[in-house]
Design a protein around this motif. Sequence first.
Motif, PDB file in Angstrom:
ATOM      1  N   SER A 193       0.827  -1.202   0.000  1.00 25.09           N
ATOM      2  CA  SER A 193       0.000   0.000   0.000  1.00 25.09           C
ATOM      3  C   SER A 193       0.868   1.260   0.000  1.00 25.09           C
ATOM      4  CB  SER A 193      -0.919  -0.013   1.220  1.00 25.09           C
ATOM      5  OG  SER A 193      -1.664   1.179   1.299  1.00 25.09           O
ATOM      6  N   ASN A 194       1.920   1.254   0.802  1.00 23.48           N
ATOM      7  CA  ASN A 194       2.828   2.401   0.846  1.00 23.48           C
ATOM      8  C   ASN A 194       3.477   2.635  -0.513  1.00 23.48           C
ATOM      9  OD1 ASN A 194       2.313   2.868   3.539  1.00 23.48           O
ATOM     10  ND2 ASN A 194       4.133   1.827   4.265  1.00 23.48           N
ATOM     11  N   MET A 195       3.939   1.561  -1.140  1.00 26.36           N
ATOM     12  CA  MET A 195       4.612   1.703  -2.425  1.00 26.36           C
ATOM     13  C   MET A 195       3.628   2.153  -3.514  1.00 26.36           C
ATOM     14  SD  MET A 195       7.353  -1.377  -2.234  1.00 26.36           S
ATOM     15  CE  MET A 195       8.133  -0.980  -3.783  1.00 26.36           C
ATOM     16  N   ALA A 196       2.399   1.691  -3.436  1.00 26.22           N
ATOM     17  CA  ALA A 196       1.396   2.095  -4.423  1.00 26.22           C
ATOM     18  C   ALA A 196       1.062   3.580  -4.302  1.00 26.22           C
ATOM     19  CB  ALA A 196       0.135   1.257  -4.252  1.00 26.22           C
ATOM     20  N   ASN A 197       1.192   4.120  -3.098  1.00 26.96           N
ATOM     21  CA  ASN A 197       0.866   5.526  -2.862  1.00 26.96           C
ATOM     22  C   ASN A 197       2.087   6.423  -2.750  1.00 26.96           C
ATOM     23  OD1 ASN A 197      -2.150   5.605  -2.544  1.00 26.96           O
ATOM     24  ND2 ASN A 197      -1.650   3.990  -1.092  1.00 26.96           N
TER      25      ASN A 197
END
Length: 151
Positions: free
Chosen positions: A27-31
């Motif tokens: 999720s962090n990498m996607a955002n």
Amino acid sequence: MSTLFKVFDVSGSALSAQSIRLNTIASNMANAEVASNSAETAYRGRHPVFGAMIGSLDKPPTYANIQALNQDSATSFVKVLGIIERQAPPRMEYSPNHPLANEEGYIFRSNVNVVEEMADMISASRSYQNNVEVMNTTKQLLQRTLQMGQT
């Protein structure tokens, strides 16, 4: 219950915790490159907080709980206590032509460091793999123990 069977509970709880860790990293990498028009609404990196639960997955360790358990039955589990947001400020980027730019021409990007997230992902992945190996080794030990009586 045999100590060998408790290994499945411990490793299973660790697998579940590492799975949550991997999902949070994804999720962090996607955002990581999401833009916002203010620092307050910018995405902030999230990280799970783990804790040890002794004796049961339902109750936190207290002195009374630990004293009530004898050494043979005390089992620790991994539990996700919560997910916290990184406190680092979001990155400001001068981009006056961006549709989300504020009056001064700045946009705000998330405080996620992709390199740190990749390192954390490798660590979580290896922890997950190690727990799978613990479960496989325990399974093999149990199978060999059962086969001893057959010969």
